[in-house]
Design an enzyme around this catalytic site. Structure first.
Site, mmCIF file in Angstrom:
data_model
loop_
_atom_site.group_PDB
_atom_site.id
_atom_site.type_symbol
_atom_site.label_atom_id
_atom_site.label_comp_id
_atom_site.label_asym_id
_atom_site.label_seq_id
_atom_site.Cartn_x
_atom_site.Cartn_y
_atom_site.Cartn_z
ATOM 1 N N SER A 1 13.408 5.393 -1.625
ATOM 2 C CA SER A 1 13.502 4.927 -3.011
ATOM 3 C C SER A 1 13.782 6.150 -3.870
ATOM 4 C CB SER A 1 12.198 4.260 -3.430
ATOM 5 O OG SER A 1 12.007 3.096 -2.662
ATOM 6 N N GLU B 1 2.771 1.729 0.047
ATOM 7 C CA GLU B 1 3.599 2.850 0.487
ATOM 8 C C GLU B 1 3.295 3.084 1.980
ATOM 9 O OE1 GLU B 1 6.124 4.926 -0.263
ATOM 10 O OE2 GLU B 1 5.606 5.833 1.651
ATOM 11 N N CYS C 1 8.825 -6.712 -5.622
ATOM 12 C CA CYS C 1 7.604 -6.233 -4.993
ATOM 13 C C CYS C 1 6.374 -6.352 -5.892
ATOM 14 C CB CYS C 1 7.910 -4.778 -4.658
ATOM 15 S SG CYS C 1 6.562 -3.755 -4.226
ATOM 16 N N GLU D 1 1.941 -9.601 -0.130
ATOM 17 C CA GLU D 1 3.134 -10.444 -0.171
ATOM 18 C C GLU D 1 4.079 -10.184 0.995
ATOM 19 O OE1 GLU D 1 5.218 -9.769 -3.805
ATOM 20 O OE2 GLU D 1 3.391 -9.999 -4.984
#
Ligand code: SAH
Ligand code: SF4
Length: 351
Positions: free
Chosen positions: A217, A163, A339, A90
């Site tokens: 995060s 990641e 996400c 995405e």
């Protein structure tokens, strides 16, 4: 078939030489320019037809295709990209007064398994190559009317599926390719990399001397809280994580950005105090994020969202501690904004 976008201009020159076609070196420059404009081989009209045919038979010109586009009421656009092997990832395009920011993916899936995240549910399918990441940006730049000479994308965030620091070498190469003056030439200062906190890789990144912004995060102020929602907290304690973040800050002097999902468990007055203590010595900013619900989020008690009341009290607590914070607009929440959600809903509808 090789992806030409994986190559720097110099690598492309050597690759073209290895084809043993009698080709002047400037051909590689012409091809590189076409690739930056995300053209197909057929469109490369100043390249002799014989060479174009060799290219068609041996290489991929467009490693990423826009498979789906959803446009939110607020103008945010979400893309589902398909890769040459059928995998999907995405991207999100956000328009601001100062320019267009694209959020791109670095992996198909993710193996970090954060409890709140849709991307991680099925684990990691594979890493993206540097050229595939580059192609996400170039495909969208072209899609919105941009080119190499008239760049429409101004900022990049590595915050889509995956990641980035778990695909370290390809991500570093991507950053070099996208900021190359022969390519789209986006300043490293306009690039942010978001990580769940792989401390050893953060230290390595600091030593690369890139000018990028590091986003963490965080989502918790104690190891105990963090372990409830992020597997990576079992590998690196907050102490180790902040040691690495401080090393990054010392090396780069770049302000650190923290992402913080507002949950019931992590928005108490003590959390604000602990955050202050953890971040001592850093220049930093907090992005407070509302939890986007996924099928899994409702089942996990630790993911109970903070009430509106608690959110505003937390805001006051942060202010009291002089912590700079903004609540992130929920961009595109009507279009599977978080996400991994579009990819998953498409996978589910295909299944
Ligand atoms: N792997 C990197 C970058 C991709 S995730 C990272 O974890 O930072 C991008 C951001 O989306 C992260 O800050 C992540 O914590 C956040 N995120 C993922 N799922 C979410 C959800 N359901 N609600 C709110 N934020 C979410
Ligand atoms: Fe992976 Fe980031 Fe999702 Fe965690 S939040 S599972 S690290 S993509």
């Amino acid at each position: 078939m090789k992806i030409l976008h994986d190559l720097t201009l110099n690598e492309l020159k050597s690759e073209m030489e290895s084809l043993a076609l009698k080709m002047p070196r400037y051909r590689a420059e012409q091809i590189f320019e076409w690739l930056t404009n995300y053209a197909s081989f057929e469109e490369m009209t100043n390249i002799p037809i014989e060479l174009r045919e060799t290219l068609i038979n041996n290489y991929i010109a467009k490693p990423v295709q826009i498979e789906k586009e959803l446009i939110s009421k607020d103008g945010t656009r979400k893309f589902l990209f398909s890769l040459s092997d059928g995998n999907t990832v995405e991207g999100v395009l956000m328009s601001y007064k100062y320019g267009n920011t694209i959020c791109i993916s670095t992996q198909c899936g993710c193996r970090m398994g954060c409890a709140f995240c849709a991307t991680g549910i099925d684990g990691l399918a594979r890493n993206l190559t540097a050229g595939e990441m580059l192609a996400e940006v170039l495909a969208v730049n072209k899609h919105i009317g941009g080119s190499k000479a008239d760049r429409k994308i101004t900022n990049i965030v590595l915050m889509g599926c995956g990641e980035p620091l778990d695909n370290y070498d390809n991500v570093i190469k991507f950053i070099k390719l996208i900021s190359d003056k022969n390519g789209l030439n986006i300043s490293q200062r306009n690039i942010s990399l978001s990580t769940c906190g792989l401390a050893d890789k953060i230290k390595k990144l600091a030593d690369e001397n890139l000018g990028i912004t590091l986003t963490i995060s965080l989502h918790a102020s104690t190891d105990e809280q963090r372990k409830k929602i992020m597997k990576v907290a079992g590998a690196y304690s907050l102490k180790e994580l902040f040691f690495a973040i401080k090393y990054y800050f010392e090396k780069t002097k770049r302000r650190i950005v923290f992402e913080y999902i507002e949950l019931d468990m992590n928005t108490n007055p003590e959390d604000a105090k602990r955050i202050k203590e953890l971040c001592k010595g850093l220049s930093y900013h907090f992005n407070l994020i509302p939890l986007n619900s996924t099928p899994k989020t409702n089942e996990i008690p630790a993911l109970k969202p903070a009430t509106k009341q608690k959110q505003s009290e937390f805001w006051e607590n942060l202010k009291e501690q002089n912590i700079s914070a903004t609540t992130r607009r929920t961009l595109g929440s009507d279009i599977d904004g978080a996400c991994g959600q579009l990819r998953r809903s498409t996978l589910n509808s295909k299944a």
